[in-house]
Design an enzyme around this catalytic site. Structure first.
Site, short mmCIF file in Angstrom:
data_model
loop_
_atom_site.label_atom_id
_atom_site.label_comp_id
_atom_site.label_asym_id
_atom_site.label_seq_id
_atom_site.Cartn_x
_atom_site.Cartn_y
_atom_site.Cartn_z
N ASP A 68 0.81 -1.39 -0.07
CA ASP A 68 0.04 0.05 -0.09
C ASP A 68 0.89 1.13 -0.07
O ASP A 68 2.07 1.21 0.48
CB ASP A 68 -0.90 -0.23 1.24
N ASP A 100 -0.05 5.27 0.89
CA ASP A 100 -0.46 6.24 1.83
C ASP A 100 -0.62 5.51 2.91
O ASP A 100 -1.51 4.61 3.44
CB ASP A 100 -1.62 7.23 1.45
N ASP A 139 -2.31 -0.47 6.09
CA ASP A 139 -2.73 0.23 7.18
C ASP A 139 -4.25 0.56 7.22
O ASP A 139 -4.77 1.23 8.26
CB ASP A 139 -2.08 1.55 7.08
#
Length: 272
Positions: free
Chosen positions: A8, A10, A212
């Protein structure tokens, strides 16, 4: 030994200022030198990610739009999925009880109907930006995804409205506390990574992944080695309590973990 590493962007690979740290970049190049395939799995647009990978000279596959597109390292489209036009039409032309802004993505780029300079902070490095458009006049065909950006509690209430209206015709997920996305049914990073890994002759057990947010859930729970960021959404940590938690993106924790994995895999890892 993992054969493919999916990241991922960001909140995971990028630091809070949305930059890729030098340590992280060096570690990604070490993985490439060890013949580990790299894949960036992100909600960002393919056009933006292609700019980023070119500027950093990184050789990676791209899973973009939260799994709606897969591109080869050469830029060839390997997989694509768009919203059902009836779903797109319903979302774009209904009145929702929310103050969130609406953002539409298709192959031409990012469209919205309000000036929103705060949203551009995350895209300063790439220069990627939105185009102002009358969303009510957009064709419901070829819409990749629709995002609502606003207060989390407001978006939770909107989630209920959308779920009641759309039922099983779309996939709803939070890509951040402030961003609720309407995606094609069955479309997520995990499903896209399964398509990519199979095309390369790998299994998901051959893959490692880092994330996240809730849009990373399917990817993290399906791979052989899934790692959750220390700054992850509480909902993600609660949903996948069996997965290890590494450090914070501000500390380039992905690089910290991978350096340990490459150099001292026989020792237990600590995020400290």
């Amino acid at each position: 030994m993992a054969r493919l590493a999916a990241f991922d962007m960001d909140g995971t690979l990028l630091m809070p200022d949305h930059r890729l740290g030098e340590q992280t970049l060096a570690t990604l190049r070490r993985l490439h030198d060890r013949e580990i395939t790299l894949a960036f799995a992100t909600g960002r647009h393919a056009l933006e990610m292609q700019r980023i990978t070119r500027s950093l000279a990184l050789d990676a596959f791209l899973i973009t739009g939260n799994g709606t597109r897969i591109h080869s390292r050469e830029g060839e489209v390997l997989y694509r999925q768009d919203l059902d036009p009836e779903v797109a039409d319903r979302v774009l032309h209904s009145t929702w009880e929310t103050s969130a802004t609406v953002h539409v993505f298709n192959d031409s780029g990012w469209l919205t109907d309000r000036v929103f300079p705060e949203m551009l902070e995350a895209h300063m490095q790439s220069g990627f930006t939105y185009q102002l458009a009358d969303l009510k006049r957009l064709s419901a065909y070829d819409v990749t995804k629709i995002c609502f950006v606003g207060d989390h509690d407001d978006l939770c209430r909107l989630h209920i409205q959308l779920n009641e209206a759309l039922g099983e015709r779309a996939h709803l997920c939070f890509s951040a506390e402030y961003c609720l996305e309407v995606l094609p049914l069955g479309c997520n990073k995990g499903a896209a990574l399964a398509v990519l890994s199979e095309s390369l002759g790998y299994t998901l057990q051959d893959c490692m992944a880092f994330g996240d947010a809730m849009n990373d859930r399917e990817m993290l729970e399906s791979v052989g080695y899934g790692m959750i960021m220390g700054n992850a959404m509480p909902q993600l940590r609660a949903a996948l309590p069996h997965l290890p938690v590494i450090g914070h993106c501000r500390d380039q924790a992905v690089s910290h973990f991978l350096t340990h994995w490459l150099d001292t895999p026989h020792l237990p890892y600590s995020p400290e």
